[in-house]
Design a protein around this motif. Structure first.
Motif: not given
Ligand SMILES: [Zn+2]
Length: 438
Positions: A195-207, A222-231
Protein backbone atom coordinates in the motif's frame (compact mmCIF):
# COMPACT_ATOMS: atom_id res chain seq x y z
CA UNK A 1 -17.45 3.38 -9.18
CA UNK A 2 -15.21 5.81 -7.40
CA UNK A 3 -16.75 8.98 -6.21
CA UNK A 4 -15.62 12.40 -7.26
CA UNK A 5 -15.85 15.15 -4.64
CA UNK A 6 -14.90 18.81 -4.62
CA UNK A 7 -13.79 20.97 -1.67
CA UNK A 8 -14.35 24.70 -1.79
CA UNK A 9 -12.42 27.16 0.43
CA UNK A 10 -9.31 29.31 0.16
CA UNK A 11 -6.58 27.00 -1.11
CA UNK A 12 -2.82 27.39 -0.77
CA UNK A 13 -0.01 25.06 -1.79
CA UNK A 14 3.74 25.24 -2.43
CA UNK A 15 5.06 24.71 -5.94
CA UNK A 16 8.79 25.33 -5.40
CA UNK A 17 11.40 26.05 -2.75
CA UNK A 18 11.34 29.78 -1.92
CA UNK A 19 15.12 29.57 -1.52
CA UNK A 20 15.38 28.84 -5.27
CA UNK A 21 12.63 31.00 -6.76
CA UNK A 22 11.80 33.66 -4.15
CA UNK A 23 8.85 33.45 -1.77
CA UNK A 24 6.44 35.21 -4.16
CA UNK A 25 6.97 32.55 -6.85
CA UNK A 26 6.90 29.56 -4.53
CA UNK A 27 3.15 29.04 -4.11
CA UNK A 28 -0.27 29.07 -5.72
CA UNK A 29 -3.20 30.63 -3.91
CA UNK A 30 -6.90 30.63 -4.76
CA UNK A 31 -8.94 32.96 -2.58
CA UNK A 32 -12.16 31.14 -3.54
CA UNK A 33 -10.63 27.85 -4.61
CA UNK A 34 -11.78 24.37 -5.51
CA UNK A 35 -9.93 21.10 -4.99
CA UNK A 36 -11.37 18.23 -7.01
CA UNK A 37 -10.59 14.70 -5.79
CA UNK A 38 -11.38 11.30 -7.23
CA UNK A 39 -10.20 7.81 -6.26
CA UNK A 40 -7.99 9.31 -3.54
CA UNK A 41 -6.08 11.53 -5.98
CA UNK A 42 -6.09 15.17 -7.00
CA UNK A 43 -7.98 15.77 -10.24
CA UNK A 44 -7.61 19.54 -10.34
CA UNK A 45 -7.17 22.66 -8.26
CA UNK A 46 -7.99 26.24 -9.17
CA UNK A 47 -10.49 29.07 -8.86
CA UNK A 48 -13.94 27.80 -7.95
CA UNK A 49 -15.54 30.10 -10.51
CA UNK A 50 -13.50 28.57 -13.32
CA UNK A 51 -13.75 24.93 -12.27
CA UNK A 52 -17.35 24.60 -11.06
CA UNK A 53 -19.00 24.79 -14.52
CA UNK A 54 -16.88 21.90 -15.78
CA UNK A 55 -17.88 19.55 -12.93
CA UNK A 56 -20.55 16.90 -13.62
CA UNK A 57 -23.84 17.91 -11.98
CA UNK A 58 -23.79 15.00 -9.48
CA UNK A 59 -20.42 15.89 -7.93
CA UNK A 60 -20.81 16.82 -4.29
CA UNK A 61 -19.20 20.16 -3.42
CA UNK A 62 -18.26 20.65 0.24
CA UNK A 63 -17.96 24.33 1.07
CA UNK A 64 -15.90 25.54 4.06
CA UNK A 65 -16.34 29.13 5.22
CA UNK A 66 -13.39 31.03 6.71
CA UNK A 67 -11.03 28.18 6.07
CA UNK A 68 -7.80 27.42 4.26
CA UNK A 69 -7.06 24.12 2.54
CA UNK A 70 -3.40 23.13 2.37
CA UNK A 71 -1.60 19.85 1.74
CA UNK A 72 -1.28 17.61 4.81
CA UNK A 73 1.81 18.19 6.92
CA UNK A 74 4.82 15.90 6.65
CA UNK A 75 6.79 15.05 9.79
CA UNK A 76 10.27 13.86 8.84
CA UNK A 77 11.30 12.69 12.32
CA UNK A 78 9.20 11.33 15.17
CA UNK A 79 9.22 8.44 17.70
CA UNK A 80 5.79 6.90 18.23
CA UNK A 81 6.78 4.91 21.38
CA UNK A 82 7.74 8.15 23.11
CA UNK A 83 4.22 9.60 23.00
CA UNK A 84 3.67 8.69 26.65
CA UNK A 85 6.78 10.46 27.92
CA UNK A 86 6.62 13.73 26.00
CA UNK A 87 7.34 16.70 28.28
CA UNK A 88 9.76 14.93 30.64
CA UNK A 89 11.73 17.28 32.85
CA UNK A 90 15.25 18.44 33.19
CA UNK A 91 17.75 16.57 31.01
CA UNK A 92 19.83 16.87 27.88
CA UNK A 93 20.13 14.16 25.26
CA UNK A 94 22.29 11.45 26.81
CA UNK A 95 20.79 11.62 30.33
CA UNK A 96 17.33 12.01 28.87
CA UNK A 97 17.71 8.75 26.92
CA UNK A 98 18.65 6.89 30.10
CA UNK A 99 16.20 8.53 32.45
CA UNK A 100 13.09 8.54 30.29
CA UNK A 101 13.41 7.03 26.82
CA UNK A 102 14.86 3.61 27.51
CA UNK A 103 12.47 2.67 30.35
CA UNK A 104 9.56 3.83 28.20
CA UNK A 105 10.66 1.93 25.08
CA UNK A 106 11.21 -1.26 27.10
CA UNK A 107 7.48 -2.05 27.08
CA UNK A 108 7.02 -2.32 23.32
CA UNK A 109 7.76 -6.02 23.00
CA UNK A 110 4.13 -6.36 24.12
CA UNK A 111 1.98 -6.22 20.99
CA UNK A 112 -1.06 -4.91 22.89
CA UNK A 113 0.86 -2.00 24.36
CA UNK A 114 2.37 -1.22 20.96
CA UNK A 115 -1.03 -1.36 19.32
CA UNK A 116 -2.71 0.89 21.88
CA UNK A 117 0.09 3.44 21.62
CA UNK A 118 -0.04 3.39 17.82
CA UNK A 119 -3.74 4.10 17.92
CA UNK A 120 -3.26 7.13 20.14
CA UNK A 121 -0.25 8.29 18.11
CA UNK A 122 -1.94 8.13 14.70
CA UNK A 123 -5.02 9.93 16.02
CA UNK A 124 -2.77 12.64 17.41
CA UNK A 125 -0.94 13.04 14.09
CA UNK A 126 -4.25 13.39 12.25
CA UNK A 127 -5.63 15.83 14.85
CA UNK A 128 -2.59 17.95 14.09
CA UNK A 129 -2.95 17.72 10.32
CA UNK A 130 0.03 15.43 9.75
CA UNK A 131 -0.65 12.88 7.04
CA UNK A 132 2.84 11.42 6.50
CA UNK A 133 5.61 10.75 9.00
CA UNK A 134 8.99 9.07 9.19
CA UNK A 135 8.70 7.14 12.42
CA UNK A 136 10.99 5.37 14.89
CA UNK A 137 9.64 2.17 16.45
CA UNK A 138 11.56 0.46 19.24
CA UNK A 139 14.07 -2.39 19.07
CA UNK A 140 11.14 -4.87 19.13
CA UNK A 141 9.75 -5.99 15.82
CA UNK A 142 6.30 -6.16 17.47
CA UNK A 143 6.42 -2.37 17.73
CA UNK A 144 6.73 -2.03 13.96
CA UNK A 145 4.13 -4.68 13.14
CA UNK A 146 1.63 -2.89 15.38
CA UNK A 147 2.40 0.45 13.76
CA UNK A 148 2.16 -0.73 10.17
CA UNK A 149 -0.99 -2.75 10.81
CA UNK A 150 -2.90 0.32 11.91
CA UNK A 151 -1.35 2.70 9.40
CA UNK A 152 -2.33 0.22 6.72
CA UNK A 153 -5.94 0.06 7.92
CA UNK A 154 -6.15 3.85 7.63
CA UNK A 155 -4.37 3.81 4.25
CA UNK A 156 -1.85 6.39 5.48
CA UNK A 157 1.42 7.11 3.72
CA UNK A 158 3.87 6.22 6.50
CA UNK A 159 7.50 5.18 6.83
CA UNK A 160 8.80 3.34 9.90
CA UNK A 161 11.40 0.92 11.12
CA UNK A 162 12.67 -1.19 13.97
CA UNK A 163 15.44 0.40 16.02
CA UNK A 164 18.85 -1.24 15.71
CA UNK A 165 20.73 -1.04 18.99
CA UNK A 166 23.27 -3.63 20.13
CA UNK A 167 25.30 -1.74 22.74
CA UNK A 168 25.31 1.15 25.24
CA UNK A 169 21.69 0.67 26.27
CA UNK A 170 19.95 -1.51 28.89
CA UNK A 171 20.11 -5.24 28.23
CA UNK A 172 16.33 -5.46 27.75
CA UNK A 173 16.55 -3.11 24.74
CA UNK A 174 19.43 -4.71 22.86
CA UNK A 175 19.40 -6.79 19.72
CA UNK A 176 22.56 -8.14 18.07
CA UNK A 177 24.04 -7.30 14.70
CA UNK A 178 22.61 -10.55 13.32
CA UNK A 179 19.15 -10.51 14.94
CA UNK A 180 18.76 -6.83 14.10
CA UNK A 181 19.48 -7.59 10.47
CA UNK A 182 17.22 -10.66 10.34
CA UNK A 183 14.29 -8.99 12.15
CA UNK A 184 14.52 -5.90 9.94
CA UNK A 185 14.62 -8.02 6.83
CA UNK A 186 11.53 -9.91 7.94
CA UNK A 187 9.70 -6.62 8.50
CA UNK A 188 10.82 -5.28 5.13
CA UNK A 189 9.48 -8.35 3.38
CA UNK A 190 6.18 -8.03 5.26
CA UNK A 191 5.58 -4.31 4.93
CA UNK A 192 7.84 -2.40 2.55
CA UNK A 193 5.91 -1.24 -0.50
CA UNK A 194 2.63 -2.62 0.85
CA UNK A 195 0.00 0.00 0.00
CA UNK A 196 1.40 3.35 1.03
CA UNK A 197 3.91 1.99 3.55
CA UNK A 198 7.69 2.06 3.33
CA UNK A 199 10.38 0.70 5.60
CA UNK A 200 13.32 2.60 7.11
CA UNK A 201 16.48 0.88 8.31
CA UNK A 202 16.75 2.56 11.72
CA UNK A 203 19.98 2.53 13.73
CA UNK A 204 19.15 4.76 16.75
CA UNK A 205 22.46 6.60 16.51
CA UNK A 206 26.11 5.66 16.12
CA UNK A 207 26.85 5.19 19.87
CA UNK A 208 24.27 2.42 20.31
CA UNK A 209 25.40 0.31 17.36
CA UNK A 210 28.60 -1.69 17.02
CA UNK A 211 30.57 -1.33 13.77
CA UNK A 212 29.33 -4.85 12.90
CA UNK A 213 25.70 -3.74 13.28
CA UNK A 214 26.26 -0.59 11.23
CA UNK A 215 27.89 -2.69 8.53
CA UNK A 216 24.87 -5.01 8.30
CA UNK A 217 22.51 -2.03 8.40
CA UNK A 218 24.35 -0.54 5.42
CA UNK A 219 24.12 -3.86 3.61
CA UNK A 220 20.38 -3.99 4.25
CA UNK A 221 19.82 -0.37 3.17
CA UNK A 222 21.31 -1.21 -0.21
CA UNK A 223 19.65 -4.61 -0.56
CA UNK A 224 16.07 -3.54 -1.34
CA UNK A 225 14.85 -0.78 -3.68
CA UNK A 226 13.46 2.46 -2.23
CA UNK A 227 14.26 1.66 1.40
CA UNK A 228 14.83 4.53 3.79
CA UNK A 229 17.59 4.99 6.35
CA UNK A 230 16.61 6.94 9.46
CA UNK A 231 18.92 7.92 12.29
CA UNK A 232 20.20 10.83 14.41
CA UNK A 233 23.32 12.94 13.91
CA UNK A 234 25.15 15.82 15.63
CA UNK A 235 22.32 16.77 17.93
CA UNK A 236 24.26 17.46 21.11
CA UNK A 237 27.91 18.32 21.82
CA UNK A 238 28.48 15.55 24.39
CA UNK A 239 27.00 13.06 21.94
CA UNK A 240 29.48 14.18 19.27
CA UNK A 241 32.42 13.79 21.68
CA UNK A 242 31.21 10.31 22.56
CA UNK A 243 31.04 9.33 18.89
CA UNK A 244 34.63 10.46 18.33
CA UNK A 245 35.72 8.35 21.34
CA UNK A 246 33.84 5.29 20.09
CA UNK A 247 34.96 5.63 16.47
CA UNK A 248 38.47 7.19 16.64
CA UNK A 249 39.33 5.78 13.22
CA UNK A 250 36.58 7.80 11.48
CA UNK A 251 37.05 11.43 10.43
CA UNK A 252 33.78 12.65 11.95
CA UNK A 253 30.24 11.74 12.95
CA UNK A 254 28.82 11.56 9.43
CA UNK A 255 31.81 9.51 8.32
CA UNK A 256 30.75 6.75 10.73
CA UNK A 257 27.51 6.32 8.78
CA UNK A 258 29.13 7.02 5.42
CA UNK A 259 31.79 4.36 5.96
CA UNK A 260 29.07 1.75 6.46
CA UNK A 261 26.96 2.73 3.45
CA UNK A 262 24.31 4.52 5.51
CA UNK A 263 24.07 7.62 3.35
CA UNK A 264 22.41 8.59 0.08
CA UNK A 265 18.95 9.18 -1.34
CA UNK A 266 16.25 8.43 1.25
CA UNK A 267 18.78 8.61 4.12
CA UNK A 268 17.34 11.01 6.71
CA UNK A 269 19.44 12.34 9.56
CA UNK A 270 17.59 13.96 12.43
CA UNK A 271 18.93 17.22 13.87
CA UNK A 272 22.37 17.91 12.33
CA UNK A 273 22.60 20.98 14.53
CA UNK A 274 26.39 20.88 14.83
CA UNK A 275 27.41 19.52 11.40
CA UNK A 276 30.68 20.69 9.84
CA UNK A 277 30.78 22.26 6.38
CA UNK A 278 32.36 19.20 4.79
CA UNK A 279 29.61 17.05 6.29
CA UNK A 280 26.94 19.35 4.83
CA UNK A 281 28.61 19.06 1.46
CA UNK A 282 28.69 15.27 1.69
CA UNK A 283 24.99 15.18 2.63
CA UNK A 284 24.23 17.41 -0.33
CA UNK A 285 26.38 15.44 -2.80
CA UNK A 286 24.74 12.17 -1.80
CA UNK A 287 21.14 13.49 -1.83
CA UNK A 288 20.71 12.78 1.89
CA UNK A 289 18.36 14.83 4.05
CA UNK A 290 18.33 16.53 7.44
CA UNK A 291 15.23 16.67 9.65
CA UNK A 292 15.02 20.07 11.38
CA UNK A 293 13.39 19.55 14.80
CA UNK A 294 13.16 22.96 16.47
CA UNK A 295 10.92 22.15 19.45
CA UNK A 296 13.22 19.29 20.38
CA UNK A 297 16.45 21.21 19.84
CA UNK A 298 15.20 23.94 22.18
CA UNK A 299 13.59 21.63 24.74
CA UNK A 300 16.69 19.43 25.12
CA UNK A 301 19.01 22.44 24.91
CA UNK A 302 20.77 20.90 21.90
CA UNK A 303 21.39 24.04 19.85
CA UNK A 304 20.21 26.15 16.93
CA UNK A 305 20.11 24.73 13.41
CA UNK A 306 21.61 27.06 10.79
CA UNK A 307 19.05 26.47 8.04
CA UNK A 308 20.58 29.02 5.67
CA UNK A 309 23.92 27.22 5.73
CA UNK A 310 22.32 23.86 4.93
CA UNK A 311 20.32 25.35 2.08
CA UNK A 312 23.33 27.18 0.65
CA UNK A 313 25.10 23.84 0.55
CA UNK A 314 22.11 22.26 -1.20
CA UNK A 315 21.09 19.88 1.59
CA UNK A 316 17.50 18.64 1.51
CA UNK A 317 15.74 19.71 4.71
CA UNK A 318 12.42 18.53 6.14
CA UNK A 319 10.67 19.50 9.36
CA UNK A 320 10.31 17.11 12.30
CA UNK A 321 8.58 17.21 15.66
CA UNK A 322 10.87 14.61 17.27
CA UNK A 323 8.21 13.61 19.79
CA UNK A 324 9.08 12.88 22.64
CA UNK A 325 12.19 15.13 22.58
CA UNK A 326 9.98 17.67 20.86
CA UNK A 327 7.07 19.14 22.72
CA UNK A 328 4.26 19.28 20.17
CA UNK A 329 2.76 17.09 17.47
CA UNK A 330 1.76 20.27 15.66
CA UNK A 331 3.91 21.27 12.72
CA UNK A 332 2.45 24.77 13.14
CA UNK A 333 4.16 24.81 16.53
CA UNK A 334 7.35 23.38 15.00
CA UNK A 335 7.31 26.29 12.56
CA UNK A 336 6.63 28.76 15.36
CA UNK A 337 9.78 27.54 17.13
CA UNK A 338 11.72 27.30 13.85
CA UNK A 339 11.02 30.97 13.32
CA UNK A 340 12.53 31.80 16.71
CA UNK A 341 15.54 29.47 16.21
CA UNK A 342 16.31 31.35 13.01
CA UNK A 343 15.63 34.78 14.55
CA UNK A 344 18.33 34.06 17.13
CA UNK A 345 20.75 33.62 14.23
CA UNK A 346 19.68 36.70 12.27
CA UNK A 347 17.70 34.64 9.74
CA UNK A 348 14.06 34.99 8.73
CA UNK A 349 11.52 32.25 8.12
CA UNK A 350 9.10 33.62 5.55
CA UNK A 351 5.61 32.12 6.02
CA UNK A 352 5.65 30.65 2.51
CA UNK A 353 8.98 29.05 3.29
CA UNK A 354 7.43 27.69 6.47
CA UNK A 355 4.58 26.17 4.48
CA UNK A 356 7.10 24.68 2.07
CA UNK A 357 9.14 23.07 4.87
CA UNK A 358 6.07 21.41 6.37
CA UNK A 359 4.71 20.14 3.03
CA UNK A 360 6.53 20.02 -0.32
CA UNK A 361 10.00 20.42 1.23
CA UNK A 362 9.32 17.49 3.53
CA UNK A 363 8.12 15.45 0.54
CA UNK A 364 11.30 16.31 -1.37
CA UNK A 365 13.52 15.36 1.54
CA UNK A 366 11.78 11.96 1.55
CA UNK A 367 11.79 11.60 -2.26
CA UNK A 368 8.00 11.49 -2.18
CA UNK A 369 7.34 14.73 -4.06
CA UNK A 370 5.92 12.86 -7.03
CA UNK A 371 3.24 11.47 -4.73
CA UNK A 372 2.52 14.05 -2.02
CA UNK A 373 3.42 17.58 -0.89
CA UNK A 374 1.13 19.71 -3.05
CA UNK A 375 -1.97 19.60 -5.26
CA UNK A 376 -0.46 18.75 -8.63
CA UNK A 377 -2.81 16.65 -10.71
CA UNK A 378 -2.53 12.95 -9.93
CA UNK A 379 -0.92 13.33 -6.51
CA UNK A 380 -2.42 11.56 -3.53
CA UNK A 381 -5.15 13.71 -1.97
CA UNK A 382 -3.68 14.21 1.51
CA UNK A 383 -4.95 17.57 2.65
CA UNK A 384 -6.18 19.55 5.63
CA UNK A 385 -8.70 22.27 6.34
CA UNK A 386 -7.41 25.01 8.63
CA UNK A 387 -9.98 27.02 10.57
CA UNK A 388 -9.63 30.82 10.56
CA UNK A 389 -11.90 30.92 13.61
CA UNK A 390 -10.14 28.17 15.56
CA UNK A 391 -9.76 30.27 18.69
CA UNK A 392 -11.05 33.71 19.65
CA UNK A 393 -7.54 35.12 19.36
CA UNK A 394 -6.87 33.58 15.93
CA UNK A 395 -10.21 34.87 14.69
CA UNK A 396 -9.55 38.37 16.06
CA UNK A 397 -6.00 38.53 14.75
CA UNK A 398 -6.82 37.22 11.25
CA UNK A 399 -9.69 39.66 10.87
CA UNK A 400 -7.06 42.40 11.11
CA UNK A 401 -4.64 40.87 8.58
CA UNK A 402 -4.42 42.75 5.31
CA UNK A 403 -2.46 40.27 3.18
CA UNK A 404 -2.22 36.52 2.67
CA UNK A 405 1.34 36.63 3.96
CA UNK A 406 0.27 38.33 7.20
CA UNK A 407 -2.64 35.95 7.65
CA UNK A 408 -0.55 32.85 7.07
CA UNK A 409 2.21 33.99 9.38
CA UNK A 410 -0.19 34.79 12.23
CA UNK A 411 -1.98 31.47 11.73
CA UNK A 412 1.34 29.61 11.97
CA UNK A 413 2.41 31.51 15.10
CA UNK A 414 -0.93 31.14 16.89
CA UNK A 415 -2.10 27.80 15.53
CA UNK A 416 -1.85 24.23 16.75
CA UNK A 417 -4.18 21.22 16.72
CA UNK A 418 -7.12 23.53 17.40
CA UNK A 419 -6.59 25.11 13.98
CA UNK A 420 -7.08 21.81 12.16
CA UNK A 421 -10.74 21.47 11.31
CA UNK A 422 -10.48 18.35 9.18
CA UNK A 423 -7.78 15.98 7.91
CA UNK A 424 -8.02 13.91 4.73
CA UNK A 425 -5.79 11.05 3.68
CA UNK A 426 -6.05 9.76 0.09
CA UNK A 427 -9.30 11.67 -0.24
CA UNK A 428 -10.88 10.18 2.87
CA UNK A 429 -11.76 12.27 5.91
CA UNK A 430 -10.02 10.71 8.93
CA UNK A 431 -10.35 13.49 11.48
CA UNK A 432 -12.99 16.11 12.13
CA UNK A 433 -12.50 18.55 14.95
CA UNK A 434 -15.17 18.24 17.59
CA UNK A 435 -16.80 21.42 18.74
CA UNK A 436 -18.04 21.87 22.28
CA UNK A 437 -21.35 23.69 22.38
CA UNK A 438 -21.32 24.93 25.91
ZN1 LIG B 1 14.71 11.59 17.62
Amino acid sequence: MSQCKAYRASILHSIANPYDVGAENSYEYFEDGLLVVESGAVVSVGDAEGLLPSLPADVEVIHYQDALITPGFIDTHIHYPQTGMVGSYGAQLLDWLEMYVFPCEGKFGDADIASAQTDMFLQELLRNGTTTALVFGTVHKESVDAFFEQASKLNLRMIAGKVLMDRNAPEYLLDTADTGYADSKELIERWHGKGRLSYAVTPRFAPTSSPEQLELAGKLFNEFPDLYMHTHISENKKEIEWVSELFPERSGYLDVYDHHGLIGERAVFAHGVHLHDDECKRLSDTGSAVAFCPTSNLFLGSGLLDLERLEKQGVRVGLGTDIGGGTSFSQLQSLNEAYKVLQLQGQKLDPFKALYLATLGGAKSLYLDEKIGNFEQGKEADFIVLDYNATPLISYRLSRASSLQEKLFALIMLGDDRAVKETFSAGKSLHQKKFSKS
